[in-house]
Design an enzyme around this catalytic site. Structure first.
Site, PDB file in Angstrom:
ATOM      1  N   CYS A   1      -2.184  -2.929   2.370  1.00 27.03           N
ATOM      2  CA  CYS A   1      -2.598  -2.794   3.769  1.00 27.03           C
ATOM      3  C   CYS A   1      -3.049  -4.118   4.365  1.00 27.03           C
ATOM      4  O   CYS A   1      -2.937  -4.329   5.566  1.00 27.03           O
ATOM      5  CB  CYS A   1      -3.666  -1.714   3.900  1.00 27.03           C
ATOM      6  SG  CYS A   1      -2.927  -0.084   3.668  1.00 27.03           S
TER       7      CYS A   1
ATOM      8  N   ASN B   1      -5.723   8.458   6.474  1.00 27.35           N
ATOM      9  CA  ASN B   1      -4.742   8.546   5.384  1.00 27.35           C
ATOM     10  C   ASN B   1      -4.076   9.917   5.364  1.00 27.35           C
ATOM     11  O   ASN B   1      -4.681  10.938   5.709  1.00 27.35           O
ATOM     12  CB  ASN B   1      -5.367   8.200   4.031  1.00 27.35           C
ATOM     13  CG  ASN B   1      -6.590   9.015   3.672  1.00 27.35           C
ATOM     14  OD1 ASN B   1      -7.288   9.535   4.537  1.00 27.35           O
ATOM     15  ND2 ASN B   1      -6.880   9.115   2.394  1.00 27.35           N
TER      16      ASN B   1
ATOM     17  N   GLU C   1      -4.362   2.699   7.290  1.00 33.53           N
ATOM     18  CA  GLU C   1      -3.889   1.520   8.025  1.00 33.53           C
ATOM     19  C   GLU C   1      -2.455   1.715   8.521  1.00 33.53           C
ATOM     20  O   GLU C   1      -2.066   1.130   9.535  1.00 33.53           O
ATOM     21  CB  GLU C   1      -3.970   0.271   7.135  1.00 33.53           C
ATOM     22  CG  GLU C   1      -5.389  -0.149   6.788  1.00 33.53           C
ATOM     23  CD  GLU C   1      -5.974   0.557   5.568  1.00 33.53           C
ATOM     24  OE1 GLU C   1      -5.488   1.648   5.190  1.00 33.53           O
ATOM     25  OE2 GLU C   1      -6.925   0.015   4.995  1.00 33.53           O
TER      26      GLU C   1
HETATM   27  N1  THU Z   1      -6.556   4.511   1.147  1.00 41.80           N
HETATM   28  C1  THU Z   1      -6.403   4.136   2.446  1.00 41.80           C
HETATM   29  O1  THU Z   1      -6.145   4.978   3.324  1.00 41.80           O
HETATM   30  N2  THU Z   1      -6.552   2.820   2.756  1.00 41.80           N
HETATM   31  C2  THU Z   1      -6.885   1.851   1.866  1.00 41.80           C
HETATM   32  O2  THU Z   1      -6.878   0.679   2.212  1.00 41.80           O
HETATM   33  C3  THU Z   1      -7.292   2.225   0.507  1.00 41.80           C
HETATM   34  C4  THU Z   1      -6.846   3.579   0.073  1.00 41.80           C
HETATM   35  C5  THU Z   1      -6.355   5.934   0.802  1.00 41.80           C
HETATM   36  C6  THU Z   1      -5.062   6.200   0.082  1.00 41.80           C
HETATM   37  C7  THU Z   1      -5.375   7.507  -0.643  1.00 41.80           C
HETATM   38  O3  THU Z   1      -5.082   8.581   0.235  1.00 41.80           O
HETATM   39  C8  THU Z   1      -6.868   7.453  -0.862  1.00 41.80           C
HETATM   40  O4  THU Z   1      -7.372   6.385  -0.070  1.00 41.80           O
HETATM   41  C9  THU Z   1      -7.265   7.196  -2.312  1.00 41.80           C
HETATM   42  O5  THU Z   1      -6.626   6.070  -2.797  1.00 41.80           O
END
Ligand code: THU
Length: 141
Positions: free
Chosen positions: A96, A49, A62
């Site tokens: 996602c 992320n 994702e």
């Molecule tokens: N996050 C993801 O990278 N993928 C997901 O499917 C759920 C949430 C990240 C986004 C944000 O940077 C952090 O988790 C907290 O929501």
């Protein structure tokens, strides 16, 4: 490629996803996420992320994974996992799931906290590319 995913492959995916969390940029949530997937040609793709001061602009892990898939030559996703920085499996968010559906379809296998599930189970009746075919080209409503 066979749809049978071995325990070894799931372990490898977990390892790649955990490694991706170490490159996450999550200064706001302080919640690093790593995602990894097996592609139908045998390669592995991953993402982490990437947050933004404009919170809504944040890219989930994702998003990076799909970018890695396309930039690496495309293909279909066959097996997927995502984890937090402790290596605990997490569920992909709703947006996602849609993002992954485009590139894996109903048969994509996801290593969910509840066990291995198909995309059809975690995103039933998904809207996808075939829905767009139902509108004739040039028609306007
Ligand atoms: N996050 C993801 O990278 N993928 C997901 O499917 C759920 C949430 C990240 C986004 C944000 O940077 C952090 O988790 C907290 O929501």
């Amino acid at each position: 490629m066979s749809k049978e995913i071995t325990e070894e492959v799931w372990e490898k995916l977990h390892e790649i996803a955990v490694d991706a969390t170490t490159r996450s940029y999550a200064p706001y949530s302080k919640y690093p996420v790593g995602a990894a997937a097996l592609v139908d040609d045998g390669r592995f793709v991953s993402g982490c992320n990437v947050e933004n001061a404009g919170y809504g602009v944040t890219l989930c892990a994702e998003c990076g994974l799909v970018s890695d898939l396309i930039n690496g030559g495309g293909g279909r996703l066959v097996a997927f996992t995502c984890v937090n920085k402790e290596g605990t499996k997490i569920v992909p968010c709703g947006r996602c799931r849609q993002l992954l559906f485009e590139h894996g379809g109903n048969d994509l296998l996801l290593d969910m906290p509840a066990g291995i599930q198909t995309m059809a189970q975690v995103l039933p009746d998904a809207f996808g590319p075939s829905d767009l075919d139902e509108v004739k080209e040039g028609s306007n409503g």
